[in-house]
Design an enzyme around this catalytic site. Structure first.
Site, mmCIF file in Angstrom:
data_model
loop_
_atom_site.group_PDB
_atom_site.id
_atom_site.type_symbol
_atom_site.label_atom_id
_atom_site.label_comp_id
_atom_site.label_asym_id
_atom_site.label_seq_id
_atom_site.Cartn_x
_atom_site.Cartn_y
_atom_site.Cartn_z
ATOM 1 N N LYS A 33 0.838 -1.198 0.000
ATOM 2 C CA LYS A 33 0.000 0.000 0.000
ATOM 3 C C LYS A 33 0.871 1.244 0.000
ATOM 4 C CE LYS A 33 -2.190 1.637 3.710
ATOM 5 N NZ LYS A 33 -1.947 3.113 3.726
ATOM 6 N N ASP A 60 -3.463 4.225 -2.047
ATOM 7 C CA ASP A 60 -4.375 4.672 -0.995
ATOM 8 C C ASP A 60 -4.341 6.205 -0.898
ATOM 9 O OD1 ASP A 60 -5.909 4.924 1.315
ATOM 10 O OD2 ASP A 60 -4.239 4.425 2.646
ATOM 11 N N LYS A 62 -7.428 8.079 -1.177
ATOM 12 C CA LYS A 62 -8.707 8.496 -0.592
ATOM 13 C C LYS A 62 -9.273 9.747 -1.266
ATOM 14 C CE LYS A 62 -7.480 6.715 4.020
ATOM 15 N NZ LYS A 62 -6.040 6.446 3.797
ATOM 16 N N ASP A 65 -13.625 14.827 -3.611
ATOM 17 C CA ASP A 65 -13.720 16.129 -4.256
ATOM 18 C C ASP A 65 -15.012 16.142 -5.066
ATOM 19 O OD1 ASP A 65 -12.990 18.665 -5.505
ATOM 20 O OD2 ASP A 65 -10.907 18.155 -5.044
ATOM 21 N N THR A 117 -10.215 4.326 10.776
ATOM 22 C CA THR A 117 -10.116 3.514 11.989
ATOM 23 C C THR A 117 -9.477 4.275 13.147
ATOM 24 O OG1 THR A 117 -8.062 2.550 11.132
ATOM 25 C CG2 THR A 117 -10.086 1.293 10.819
ATOM 26 N N ARG A 208 3.181 -1.116 10.768
ATOM 27 C CA ARG A 208 4.317 -1.195 11.682
ATOM 28 C C ARG A 208 4.663 -2.584 12.196
ATOM 29 N NH1 ARG A 208 2.430 4.456 14.333
ATOM 30 N NH2 ARG A 208 0.483 3.607 13.502
#
Length: 242
Positions: A33, A60, A62, A65, A117, A208
């Site tokens: 990603k 990614d 997002k 608009d 999230t 991570r």
């Protein structure tokens, strides 16, 4: 695995670090990603380099608009040959439909973000949305499906209800995944890889725990085994011998 369930989040500020991590991983175990920071710093060239290493890429960004702008952005992103892109479901029906119409069916997957999230009930109250996070996610997922998109980004905590309501073909991409013994960091609505798969998640975004592991490939392999075990149990099967 022909369809790896792990999407490794390359949360780096430059292409060099991202590529260094990618060289330690295997395309049959995971997809990658690329988010806003890395894409802004490195651009389409990085996408090409990762794809040349046989990785499928989730871009990614997002998009959120006016419909015409989002449609143009989706068309440009899909032209890079990426596996998946996303938009914000809060952009509304016209925007979602324009995004869907901009990408040929059967090519790049198009999904929509429901609620980040990192957001909890207090964040939702601050921006004036009504209802519990789970209720808002269901409303936005229904809108996304009605507009013909392939699925949504959601918390694995919401995946059970979404899978039941929208069926097996609706793609559920779940960030906020943490092994049981790791820290939550800035995520609030989190769960383990095993539980996410049991809940009905299609793909797990993991950052991570893999990127900061002493041995990223080993961690990826271990998580893949955990996911396979959970998937077997979810299907009522005995886990395959490893």
């Amino acid at each position: 695995m022909n369809d790896p369930r792990i999407i490794v989040a390359l949360d780096f500020s430059n292409a060099e670090d991202a590529l260094q991590l990618a060289k330690k991983l295997k395309p049959h175990l995971c997809r990658l990603k690329v988010g806003k920071e890395l894409f802004t710093a490195s651009g389409p060239q990085l996408i090409e380099q990762l794809m040349a290493m046989d990785f499928e890429v989730f871009l990614d960004l997002k998009f959120h608009d006016i419909p015409n702008t989002v449609a143009s952005a989706c068309k440009a992103a899909a032209s890079l040959g990426v596996w998946m892109i996303n938009v914000h479901a809060l952009g509304g029906r016209k925007m979602l439909t324009a995004a869907r119409d901009a990408i040929p069916h059967g090519s790049t997957k198009l999904i929509a973000v429901t609620l980040l999230t990192s957001m909890d009930q207090s964040d939702i109250a601050d921006i004036g949305l009504q209802g519990e996070p789970e209720q808002i996610v269901v409303r936005l997922a229904k809108l996304t499906k009605d507009c013909g998109l392939d699925g949504v980004v959601c918390s694995a905590l919401e995946a059970v209800d979404l899978r039941q309501q929208f069926g097996a073909d609706f793609c559920l991409v779940t960030p906020g995944i943490r092994p049981a013994d790791s820290q939550a960091n800035d995520q609030k609505r989190i769960t383990t890889p095993h539980q996410a798969i049991r809940n009905g998640a299609s793909y797990l975004v993991i950052g991570r725990p893999i990127t900061q592991a002493s041995d990223p490939l080993l961690m990826c392999q271990q998580l893949s085994l955990e996911i396979s075990f959970a998937a077997d149990k979810a299907c009522g099967q005995q886990p395959h011998p490893k």
